[in-house]
Design a protein around this motif. Sequence first.
Motif, PDB file in Angstrom:
ATOM      1  N   GLN A  91       0.669  -1.168   0.319  1.00  8.86           N
ATOM      2  CA  GLN A  91      -0.142  -0.323  -0.165  1.00  8.86           C
ATOM      3  C   GLN A  91       0.785   1.324  -0.041  1.00  8.86           C
ATOM      4  N   ALA A  92       1.947   1.020   0.690  1.00 10.16           N
ATOM      5  CA  ALA A  92       2.635   2.693   0.411  1.00 10.16           C
ATOM      6  C   ALA A  92       3.331   2.730  -0.847  1.00 10.16           C
ATOM      7  N   PHE A  93       3.117   2.082  -1.644  1.00 14.82           N
ATOM      8  CA  PHE A  93       3.765   2.010  -3.194  1.00 14.82           C
ATOM      9  C   PHE A  93       2.769   2.825  -3.818  1.00 14.82           C
ATOM     10  N   THR A  94       1.255   2.457  -3.213  1.00 21.66           N
ATOM     11  CA  THR A  94       0.602   3.051  -4.447  1.00 21.66           C
ATOM     12  C   THR A  94      -0.574   4.043  -3.437  1.00 21.66           C
ATOM     13  N   ASN A  95      -0.360   3.993  -2.657  1.00 22.31           N
ATOM     14  CA  ASN A  95      -0.517   5.723  -0.983  1.00 22.31           C
ATOM     15  C   ASN A  95      -0.142   7.077  -1.847  1.00 22.31           C
ATOM     16  N   SER A  96      -1.076   7.316  -2.133  1.00 21.51           N
ATOM     17  CA  SER A  96      -0.680   8.936  -2.842  1.00 21.51           C
ATOM     18  C   SER A  96      -0.178   9.908  -1.573  1.00 21.51           C
ATOM     19  N   GLU A  97      -0.762   9.647  -0.522  1.00 22.53           N
ATOM     20  CA  GLU A  97      -0.750  10.223   0.784  1.00 22.53           C
ATOM     21  C   GLU A  97       0.465  10.267   0.993  1.00 22.53           C
ATOM     22  N   PHE A  98       1.448   9.087   1.566  1.00 22.16           N
ATOM     23  CA  PHE A  98       3.071   8.406   1.689  1.00 22.16           C
ATOM     24  C   PHE A  98       3.938   8.508   0.712  1.00 22.16           C
ATOM     25  N   TYR A  99       3.005   7.893  -0.727  1.00 25.02           N
ATOM     26  CA  TYR A  99       4.192   8.765  -2.021  1.00 25.02           C
ATOM     27  C   TYR A  99       4.402  10.249  -1.776  1.00 25.02           C
ATOM     28  N   SER A 100       3.189  10.891  -1.936  1.00 21.58           N
ATOM     29  CA  SER A 100       3.469  12.905  -2.214  1.00 21.58           C
ATOM     30  C   SER A 100       4.484  13.096  -0.510  1.00 21.58           C
ATOM     31  N   SER A 101       4.149  12.758   0.635  1.00 25.99           N
ATOM     32  CA  SER A 101       5.284  13.297   1.676  1.00 25.99           C
ATOM     33  C   SER A 101       6.560  12.742   1.516  1.00 25.99           C
ATOM     34  N   VAL A 102       6.741  11.007   0.779  1.00 22.27           N
ATOM     35  CA  VAL A 102       8.116  11.143   0.692  1.00 22.27           C
ATOM     36  C   VAL A 102       8.836  12.129  -0.015  1.00 22.27           C
ATOM     37  N   LEU A 103       7.949  12.590  -1.036  1.00 20.31           N
ATOM     38  CA  LEU A 103       8.656  13.596  -1.966  1.00 20.31           C
ATOM     39  C   LEU A 103       9.028  14.827  -1.135  1.00 20.31           C
ATOM     40  N   LEU A 280       5.677  16.307   6.438  1.00 20.00           N
ATOM     41  CA  LEU A 280       6.976  15.555   6.150  1.00 20.00           C
ATOM     42  C   LEU A 280       6.950  14.120   6.382  1.00 20.00           C
ATOM     43  N   VAL A 281       6.967  13.122   5.648  1.00 21.72           N
ATOM     44  CA  VAL A 281       7.511  11.953   6.234  1.00 21.72           C
ATOM     45  C   VAL A 281       7.511  11.055   7.609  1.00 21.72           C
ATOM     46  N   SER A 282       8.249  11.865   8.043  1.00 25.55           N
ATOM     47  CA  SER A 282       7.998  11.612   9.966  1.00 25.55           C
ATOM     48  C   SER A 282       6.606  12.069  10.626  1.00 25.55           C
ATOM     49  N   LEU A 283       6.287  12.583  10.046  1.00 23.24           N
ATOM     50  CA  LEU A 283       5.081  13.710  10.898  1.00 23.24           C
ATOM     51  C   LEU A 283       3.545  12.639   9.839  1.00 23.24           C
ATOM     52  N   SER A 284       3.705  12.055   9.128  1.00 27.05           N
ATOM     53  CA  SER A 284       2.685  11.222   8.640  1.00 27.05           C
ATOM     54  C   SER A 284       2.960  10.119   9.457  1.00 27.05           C
ATOM     55  N   ILE A 285       3.998   9.818   9.929  1.00 28.49           N
ATOM     56  CA  ILE A 285       4.343   8.106  10.422  1.00 28.49           C
ATOM     57  C   ILE A 285       3.706   8.099  11.704  1.00 28.49           C
ATOM     58  N   TYR A 286       4.019   9.470  12.222  1.00 33.24           N
ATOM     59  CA  TYR A 286       3.255  10.017  13.343  1.00 33.24           C
ATOM     60  C   TYR A 286       1.969  10.155  13.386  1.00 33.24           C
TER      61      TYR A 286
END
Length: 323
Positions: A91-103, A280-286
Amino acid sequence: MFCQKEASDQSFYERSPLMKEGSEMKNITKKQTKKGKVEKRQSVGYAFIGPAVFAMAAMIIYPMAYGLYISFYNTNLVTKWKFVGLRYYIQAFTNSEFYSSVLLTFKFMILVVIGHFLLGFILASLLNKEFKGRTLFRVIFMLPWLFPESVIALLFTWILNPMYGVLNAILKSMGLISSNMSWLSSGSLAFPTIVFVCIWKGYPLVMTMILSGLQSVSKDLYEAAMIDGATKWKQFLHVTIPGLRPVLTTTLILDSVWWFKQYTLVYTMTGGGPGKATDLVSLSIYGTAFNDLQFGKASAWGIIVFVICYLISKIYRLILKEE
């Protein structure tokens, strides 16, 4: 004759089985004694490093192993434990939220690291010259790194406050702005403001590393380059940069990984907002873990971030390795 007899007796005893057996036993005893001393030294060494190894296992290895374990479960860590396998990784590679957060995190990291190296290189070059009060200026420019990130975040939150912030008052008095600016509440200003604060916070590390590297480059190389007619720019390219290559590689890896997983400054100042401007991705994970209580999903994302940081270091080493 007496000497010949004595020599023959000595050679007889040396050739005798009893003497050979005694010599072998003596050598074995010496080896055992030496081996015992080595083992004793090793046991003392293990006793010294034991607490450090235990602390690393308790604070680093165990949390990472447990995070990897729960990444295969849909869990709230209390009552819900449902095995989902690799679902969250897929899901991480298809999830737009995670993808945009990493970018967004990559963009943040690149801008911050570039700012650190530009500012750090300029200041290190200036502080490497001999002038009165150089030590005092070195201490002053190191101050941002000495303050905790939470303190820096609260300090800049007050400075950038749209109602009573010092920055707006200064800019208005200089006639640069006509009304107060919402530096952290504007979707277009929040991200560059966060980048600026992070550059200010982190440049002393790069400055110190480059300064130590500059001091290790021999002055004879610069003198030889001047004799050969090299300009300042050519001296920088062919003397300074090669001399700093090991320092630059280490600093670039440390700085990139550190700011890729940045959390405290951004969370304290904006909380990831406004909207997703600084998410940022760290905030998304939190948020996934402690707001949505999806600890398995957050752990999978965290493992992916760990792999990304590892790949960053490997890519840097491949690019910057010595020929």
